[in-house]
Design a protein around this motif. Structure first.
Motif, PDB file in Angstrom:
ATOM      1  N   PHE A 193     -86.720 -25.407   6.631  1.00 57.15           N
ATOM      2  CA  PHE A 193     -85.403 -25.118   7.189  1.00 57.15           C
ATOM      3  C   PHE A 193     -85.125 -23.624   7.198  1.00 57.15           C
ATOM      4  CE2 PHE A 193     -80.914 -24.146   6.462  1.00 57.15           C
ATOM      5  CZ  PHE A 193     -80.351 -24.699   7.606  1.00 57.15           C
ATOM      6  N   TYR A 194     -85.371 -22.956   6.068  1.00 55.08           N
ATOM      7  CA  TYR A 194     -85.110 -21.523   6.002  1.00 55.08           C
ATOM      8  C   TYR A 194     -86.084 -20.733   6.878  1.00 55.08           C
ATOM      9  CZ  TYR A 194     -81.783 -22.203   2.209  1.00 55.08           C
ATOM     10  OH  TYR A 194     -80.691 -22.579   1.466  1.00 55.08           O
ATOM     11  N   GLY A 195     -87.311 -21.227   7.002  1.00 55.21           N
ATOM     12  CA  GLY A 195     -88.288 -20.542   7.846  1.00 55.21           C
ATOM     13  C   GLY A 195     -87.879 -20.550   9.305  1.00 55.21           C
ATOM     14  N   GLN A 196     -87.470 -21.705   9.816  1.00 62.43           N
ATOM     15  CA  GLN A 196     -87.068 -21.777  11.214  1.00 62.43           C
ATOM     16  C   GLN A 196     -85.692 -21.161  11.449  1.00 62.43           C
ATOM     17  OE1 GLN A 196     -84.505 -23.896  12.745  1.00 62.43           O
ATOM     18  NE2 GLN A 196     -83.741 -24.333  10.680  1.00 62.43           N
ATOM     19  N   PHE A 197     -84.865 -21.166  10.406  1.00 61.53           N
ATOM     20  CA  PHE A 197     -83.522 -20.609  10.534  1.00 61.53           C
ATOM     21  C   PHE A 197     -83.556 -19.135  10.895  1.00 61.53           C
ATOM     22  CE2 PHE A 197     -79.783 -18.503   8.709  1.00 61.53           C
ATOM     23  CZ  PHE A 197     -78.758 -19.249   9.259  1.00 61.53           C
ATOM     24  N   SER A 198     -84.607 -18.438  10.446  1.00 62.70           N
ATOM     25  CA  SER A 198     -84.689 -17.008  10.708  1.00 62.70           C
ATOM     26  C   SER A 198     -84.799 -16.697  12.199  1.00 62.70           C
ATOM     27  CB  SER A 198     -85.893 -16.407   9.971  1.00 62.70           C
ATOM     28  OG  SER A 198     -87.107 -16.964  10.454  1.00 62.70           O
ATOM     29  N   GLY A 199     -85.251 -17.676  13.006  1.00 57.46           N
ATOM     30  CA  GLY A 199     -85.358 -17.456  14.445  1.00 57.46           C
ATOM     31  C   GLY A 199     -84.121 -17.833  15.223  1.00 57.46           C
ATOM     32  N   MET A 200     -83.114 -18.383  14.544  1.00 58.86           N
ATOM     33  CA  MET A 200     -81.916 -18.866  15.225  1.00 58.86           C
ATOM     34  C   MET A 200     -81.112 -17.743  15.875  1.00 58.86           C
ATOM     35  SD  MET A 200     -78.834 -21.174  13.604  1.00 58.86           S
ATOM     36  CE  MET A 200     -79.987 -22.377  12.955  1.00 58.86           C
ATOM     37  N   VAL A 201     -81.246 -16.529  15.341  1.00 59.96           N
ATOM     38  CA  VAL A 201     -80.463 -15.416  15.847  1.00 59.96           C
ATOM     39  C   VAL A 201     -80.944 -14.957  17.218  1.00 59.96           C
ATOM     40  CG1 VAL A 201     -81.886 -13.612  14.814  1.00 59.96           C
ATOM     41  CG2 VAL A 201     -79.460 -13.200  15.168  1.00 59.96           C
TER      42      VAL A 201
END
Length: 271
Positions: A193-201
């Motif tokens: 979750f945290y790994g993919q979250f970094s690309g949300m921006v």
């Protein structure tokens, strides 16, 4: 595919392109479900190729169009590209100094500006990657905005190639977040979750970029160069050092050259 994309609005184009780059980040993060560690040579090679891709994209998809757009303007041809490039790098440099965070390639034992407790390290690591994903999303948005503005030096295929290149280099970024978190003892789901979250921006930054240049066409050369400067700063500050620090410098350098060549071909052959 290009014909279909050309029928969409520029905001939709940029959004779809950065949803792809975000998805590539998620794929990289998903490796945490298959293993707790990744071969270091593979990681360094991926980082090296990512650096080459970003350098090539910064010139052919961003700086070169910015220079061409400046021809015949009231400014010297070099002025918007030079000023925008320095402002982009300067913005990331200032953000890097005033906002405490972990570098993506750093051990989880220290941070810049403070010494967080173990439970705070994951937040800092995610923030570091997220901060450096902003110029990537902005670059994609500005590239599609340039096409919408009717700039003769911008092309839809070049904007798509830029998104593909950034997506490729996002793979190791997702892995670089999820794997250290897993090694710290975080669950696989949370690490992913945290790994993919970094690309949300990236989709957010892309929409901001395309809307800004669509309404403020005169700033387009500056915006393109700004995105290029920010991307080059990320490459020099994070990507290249991270690929060289584990004893695989030759491999990382070769992969950087190959990544640069692939992105150059994508930009030149399909522009």
């Amino acid at each position: 595919m290009i014909d279909f994309i050309s029928t969409l609005s520029p905001v939709t184009q940029a959004l779809l392109a950065t949803l792809f780059t975000w998805g590539m980040t998620a794929i990289g993060a998903a490796l945490v479900f298959t293993t707790k560690t990744v071969n270091q040579k593979l990681m360094d090679g991926m980082l090296g190729s990512a650096g080459g891709i970003m350098i090539a994209a910064s010139f052919w998809s961003l700086l070169s169009p910015a220079i061409e757009m400046s021809e015949g303007s009231s400014f010297p041809t070099w002025f918007p590209a030079a000023i925008g490039f320095l402002l982009g790098g300067g913005f990331l440099w200032i953000a890097d100094k005033i906002i405490p965070h972990l570098h993506p390639s750093s051990p989880l034992d220290h941070a810049e500006g403070l010494h967080p407790k173990r439970k705070k390290r994951s937040t800092l690591l995610v923030f570091a990657i997220t901060l450096h994903n902003i110029p990537e999303g902005l670059a994609v948005g500005v590239a599609f905005g340039a096409v919408a503005a009717g700039s003769p030096s911008a092309s839809l295929t070049a904007a798509v190639a830029l998104a593909i290149g950034i997506g490729i280099q996002n793979l190791p970024e997702g892995t670089a977040v999820s794997m250290p978190l897993r090694r710290e003892g975080m669950s696989r789901r949370k690490s992913f979750f945290y790994g993919q979250f970094s690309g949300m921006v990236e989709p957010i930054a892309a929409v901001i970029g395309v809307v800004a240049v669509s309404f403020m066409t005169p700033i387009l050369p500056f915006a393109l160069a700004f995105a290029a400067g920010a991307m080059i700063f990320v490459v020099v500050e994070e990507v290249i050092p991270g690929s060289q620090e584990n004893g695989n410098g030759d491999l990382a350098t070769i992969c950087l050259m190959l990544g640069f060549t692939v992105m150059m071909i994508l930009d030149v052959a399909f522009a």
